[in-house]
Design a protein around this motif. Structure first.
Motif, short mmCIF file in Angstrom:
data_model
loop_
_atom_site.label_atom_id
_atom_site.label_comp_id
_atom_site.label_asym_id
_atom_site.label_seq_id
_atom_site.Cartn_x
_atom_site.Cartn_y
_atom_site.Cartn_z
N THR A 16 0.82 -1.21 0.00
CA THR A 16 0.00 0.00 0.00
C THR A 16 0.86 1.26 0.00
OG1 THR A 16 -1.80 -1.14 1.15
CG2 THR A 16 -1.77 1.28 1.29
N LEU A 17 1.94 1.27 0.81
CA LEU A 17 2.83 2.43 0.88
C LEU A 17 3.96 2.26 -0.12
CD1 LEU A 17 3.13 2.96 4.75
CD2 LEU A 17 1.56 4.08 3.14
N SER A 18 4.26 3.32 -0.83
CA SER A 18 5.38 3.27 -1.77
C SER A 18 6.70 3.25 -1.01
CB SER A 18 5.35 4.49 -2.69
OG SER A 18 5.65 5.67 -1.95
N GLY A 20 9.15 5.19 -1.43
CA GLY A 20 9.49 6.56 -1.08
C GLY A 20 8.78 7.03 0.17
N THR A 21 7.51 6.66 0.31
CA THR A 21 6.77 7.04 1.50
C THR A 21 7.36 6.40 2.76
OG1 THR A 21 4.73 7.28 0.22
CG2 THR A 21 4.50 6.97 2.61
N THR A 22 7.66 5.11 2.67
CA THR A 22 8.26 4.41 3.82
C THR A 22 9.61 5.03 4.19
OG1 THR A 22 7.17 2.35 3.19
CG2 THR A 22 9.04 2.18 4.68
N ALA A 24 10.60 8.10 3.68
CA ALA A 24 10.39 9.42 4.27
C ALA A 24 9.94 9.31 5.72
CB ALA A 24 9.36 10.19 3.45
N LEU A 25 9.05 8.36 6.00
CA LEU A 25 8.55 8.20 7.35
C LEU A 25 9.60 7.70 8.33
CD1 LEU A 25 5.07 6.61 6.54
CD2 LEU A 25 5.49 8.91 7.46
N THR A 26 10.59 6.97 7.84
CA THR A 26 11.63 6.40 8.72
C THR A 26 12.95 7.14 8.65
OG1 THR A 26 12.32 4.84 6.98
CG2 THR A 26 10.62 4.09 8.53
#
Length: 429
Positions: A16-18, A20-22, A24-26
């Motif tokens: 579900t999460l790209s 890039g999103t993962t 950025a979050l970490t």
């Protein structure tokens, strides 16, 4: 609104999460990763001495290790001339099957390597003396260690316990440290394996200042960094353990409990002061907790019931010492203090008993793990495999295990070292 899972034509579920999103979050965890890696590098993977032997500075001479070995062998011959007697007083429980192997190990070790870690003592074991006397003893002890190194008889680990940084003895202690290191360094630097033990620490600021002194001496003498041990023997030290460990990054190698000073500070009566007193065991457990993963090792204290006098007295001293060593090993404390040559007998006997008792099971379980086999009722995880490898490595260090038996068990040194986190060819710190 809940998103429906995306399914590829081949039936695979799309995250579900790209990426890039993962990422950025970490992203903020990168700094934490670096800090944790710096604070918790893990065990150094080197051989750990089974004891530290404290000798007052005025009794140190070039053949001190040989003298202790000979005295221990004489006591063994006089008071335990056969394997069954030694096993009865040092191993506890049913030890008949181990008696011969333990006796052979003690005899061999007392001849080849009776002392694994030697500490020149200018603190409680030495006392307060005239300045001229302590000056002379600090210099003479350093010269004796250099002579021992030249003769090949200096243990792989050795060093000095000066007086503390308490105001009353601070100047005296630092002067002795200076004289000792200056003499020991000579023109070619000190022998490898040097450690300095700072006693009666109560605040991290004392550790920082002591490290500053060591750094200044190292710079002036042109020598490499000197390893540091902290002696934990005050309530303030126990309450501030994390700060003490953090006060000497890259230099601190050990925390040693001071059994009797700490017990007395808590008001425990002299008759009850011992390494297995619940209060002292709480302190060593907290020391283990503070040191876990940092590469700093924790050492147990000493037994003041010396094995001297009549046969009954010697056996009583060995029996008590053996009990303390076995209890410490069961708690993951693989190093302690020895204060008298006769304690080398019970130290090496108890260590051999601990290693030999657990060796068959450790070899079987480690071989199963290395071969990715599951057998019996125990399913071991990587952390347990490391502990099993640690037991096997200690047996190898003690020469209680050889390559032939390793191969018979389906293992080799390279595999055991890898699982135990020990670099090839590692020696004592």
């Amino acid at each position: 609104m809940q998103a429906r899972p995306q399914i590829r034509p081949d039936g695979a579920v799309v995250p579900t999460l790209s990426a890039g999103t993962t990422a950025a979050l970490t992203a903020t965890l990168g700094r934490i990763d670096a800090e944790l890696a710096a604070r918790h590098p893990g065990d150094p993977g080197t051989r750990q001495p089974v004891h530290t032997c404290y000798v007052p500075a005025d009794r140190v001479h070039p053949d001190i290790v040989g003298e202790w070995g000979r005295a221990a062998r004489e006591t063994l011959t006089r008071h335990a001339p056969d394997p069954d007697t030694l096993a009865l007083v040092t191993l506890g429980g049913s030890a008949a099957a181990l008696a011969a192997d333990v006796y052979a190990h003690v005899s061999r070790t007392l001849a080849a390597e009776p002392v694994q870690d030697l500490r020149v003592d200018l603190e409680d074991g030495y006392g307060i003396r005239a300045d001229s006397a302590e000056d002379a003893d600090a210099v003479a002890a350093a010269r004796a260690l250099r002579s021992a190194a030249a003769a090949g008889t200096l243990p792989a680990c050795y060093g000095l316990r000066p007086k503390s940084l308490d105001a009353a003895v601070r100047t005296r202690g630092l002067r002795s440290l200076d004289l000792f290191l200056t003499t020991l360094a000579g023109d070619d630097g000190p022998p490898p394996g040097l450690v300095v033990t700072l006693p009666k620490v109560s605040a991290p600021e004392q550790v920082v200042v002591f490290c500053d002194v060591l750094t200044a001496l190292e710079h002036q003498l042109g020598i490499g960094p000197v390893a540091l041990e902290i002696q934990v023997e005050t309530p303030a030290a126990v309450m501030g353990l994390p700060a003490l460990v953090a006060a000497a990054p890259g230099r601190l190698t050990g925390l040693h409990v001071g059994t009797y000073d700490y017990s007395a500070a808590l008001g425990i009566s002299a008759a009850d002061q011992a390494s297995d007193h619940p209060a002292v065991e709480l302190a060593t457990a907290l020391m283990q907790l503070a040191a876990a993963g940092t590469g700093v090792r924790v050492a147990d204290g000493s037994s003041n019931l010396l094995p001297v006098g009549t046969a009954a007295d010697v056996h009583a001293g060995w029996r008590r010492h053996g009990e303390l060593v076995r209890r410490a090993w069961s708690r993951g404390l693989y190093q302690g203090w020895d204060l008298h040559p006769a304690q080398l007998v019970s130290r090496h006997a108890a260590v051999a008993g601990c290693l030999l008792r657990g060796l068959p099971d450790a070899l079987r379980r480690l071989a199963d793990y290395a071969a990715a086999r599951a057998s019996g009722s125990v399913a071991d995880e990587p952390a347990t495999a490391r502990a099993l490898a640690g037991h096997v490595l200690r047996a190898l260090d003690a020469h209680l295990l050889d390559d032939t038996r390793l191969r018979t068990a389906g293992l080799d040194r390279a595999t055991v070292s890898r699982l135990g986190g020990r670099p090839p060819g590692a020696r004592p710190r």
